[in-house]
Motif scaffolding. Structure first.
Motif, PDB file in Angstrom:
ATOM      1  N   LEU A  97       0.825  -1.189   0.000  1.00 22.50           N
ATOM      2  CA  LEU A  97       0.000   0.000   0.000  1.00 22.50           C
ATOM      3  C   LEU A  97       0.869   1.252   0.000  1.00 22.50           C
ATOM      4  O   LEU A  97       1.866   1.331   0.710  1.00 22.50           O
ATOM      5  N   ARG A  98       0.467   2.215  -0.810  1.00 27.45           N
ATOM      6  CA  ARG A  98       1.152   3.502  -0.848  1.00 27.45           C
ATOM      7  C   ARG A  98       0.343   4.473   0.003  1.00 27.45           C
ATOM      8  O   ARG A  98      -0.869   4.605  -0.162  1.00 27.45           O
ATOM      9  N   LEU A  99       1.043   5.093   0.933  1.00 32.72           N
ATOM     10  CA  LEU A  99       0.373   6.043   1.824  1.00 32.72           C
ATOM     11  C   LEU A  99       0.831   7.434   1.443  1.00 32.72           C
ATOM     12  O   LEU A  99       2.006   7.764   1.572  1.00 32.72           O
ATOM     13  N   ARG A 104      -4.762   5.937   1.201  1.00 30.70           N
ATOM     14  CA  ARG A 104      -4.058   4.684   0.954  1.00 30.70           C
ATOM     15  C   ARG A 104      -4.360   4.252  -0.473  1.00 30.70           C
ATOM     16  O   ARG A 104      -5.506   4.323  -0.921  1.00 30.70           O
ATOM     17  N   TYR A 105      -3.347   3.774  -1.146  1.00 27.58           N
ATOM     18  CA  TYR A 105      -3.506   3.382  -2.539  1.00 27.58           C
ATOM     19  C   TYR A 105      -2.842   2.044  -2.766  1.00 27.58           C
ATOM     20  O   TYR A 105      -1.663   1.861  -2.484  1.00 27.58           O
ATOM     21  N   GLY A 106      -3.627   1.082  -3.267  1.00 28.29           N
ATOM     22  CA  GLY A 106      -3.073  -0.226  -3.565  1.00 28.29           C
ATOM     23  C   GLY A 106      -2.156  -0.161  -4.771  1.00 28.29           C
ATOM     24  O   GLY A 106      -2.352   0.635  -5.681  1.00 28.29           O
ATOM     25  N   GLU A 107      -1.143  -0.986  -4.767  1.00 23.18           N
ATOM     26  CA  GLU A 107      -0.232  -1.101  -5.896  1.00 23.18           C
ATOM     27  C   GLU A 107      -0.526  -2.387  -6.658  1.00 23.18           C
ATOM     28  O   GLU A 107      -1.092  -3.334  -6.126  1.00 23.18           O
TER      29      GLU A 107
END
Lengths: 120, 115
Positions: A97-99, A104-107
């Motif tokens: 996950l990119r924070l 939060r953004y899934g990769e």
């Protein structure tokens, strides 16, 4: 580009035996996921690891366990195998996950070629 | 995803035609969607993705459309080729326990391309 590596590619076991499946993620990917795919079905999430710690569990039987090692490779251990465990087992890896920006953004998860397990 | 067993929905198209594969997702909170292509005996292969702040994204010969109102995704393949024959899955990336994520796959669609 390097991809996810899984071994073995094929495995035949008898009922009640044990099996160990291995997964080597894409370099620098710190998150590993395991999925099970029965014949003609969509992949089902089993378990995931982030930075060598178990992250989440899905529909994984208690007979199965998994871990992620210091080099980020992961192993799925399956005991007391049953006929219904026959399936394709996929490992996927991602950057997790990119924070950022308060969210939060899934990769993207990239999948390995799978291990085909046949239980006789 | 809901399984249809061995009888996957099938889309048959002629080589050179455009293909449209549809998918419904269930979680209105999902904000990241991915299309995968799976050839027989192989692992799912990433094709294209889209985040919920977009409604369209284009790649090489592929376009993904997202309709959040009706929770619907579609994959459009232009000038379909024999090598496009495979099972196609949409997947929604959902958050799990803590700062984790996982994929929930939709029912696959088998694309058959005939000459």
């Amino acid at each position: 580009a390097a991809g996810v590596i899984q071994s073995p590619r094929h495995l035949i076991k008898e009922k009640r035996e044990t099996a160990t499946l291995k997964c080597y993620p894409i370099p620098r990917h710190d998150t590993v996921y395991w999925y099970q795919q029965g014949p003609g079905q969509d992949p089902q999430f089993l378990i995931s690891f982030y930075e060598k710690m178990q992250s989440d569990k899905g529909s994984i039987p208690d007979r199965f366990s998994a871990q992620q090692f210091s080099d980020y490779h992961s192993e799925l251990n399956m005991s007391s195998l049953e006929l219904g465990d026959s399936a394709l087992y996929f490992c996927a890896s991602s950057l997790g996950l990119r924070l950022e920006y308060g969210g939060r953004y899934g990769e993207t998860q990239y999948f390995g070629p799978g291990t085909r397990l046949l239980v006789l | 995803g809901e399984s249809v067993g061995l009888h996957l929905p099938t889309l048959s198209v002629q080589e050179g035609d455009n293909s449209i594969i549809n998918c419904a997702y269930s979680n209105s909170a999902s904000d990241y969607f991915i299309w995968y292509k799976q050839e027989s005996g192989k692992g799912p292969q990433f094709i294209i993705d889209i985040r919920s702040n977009m409604d369209k994204r284009q790649g090489q010969r592929v376009t993904v459309l997202l309709n959040k109102t009706v929770k619907h995704l579609s994959l459009q393949i232009a000038a379909t080729q024999p090598g496009d024959s495979a099972v196609y899955f949409c997947a929604e990336n959902i958050f799990g326990v803590g700062n984790t994520d996982k994929l929930i796959f939709g029912t696959g669609t088998r694309l058959q391309v005939f000459p």
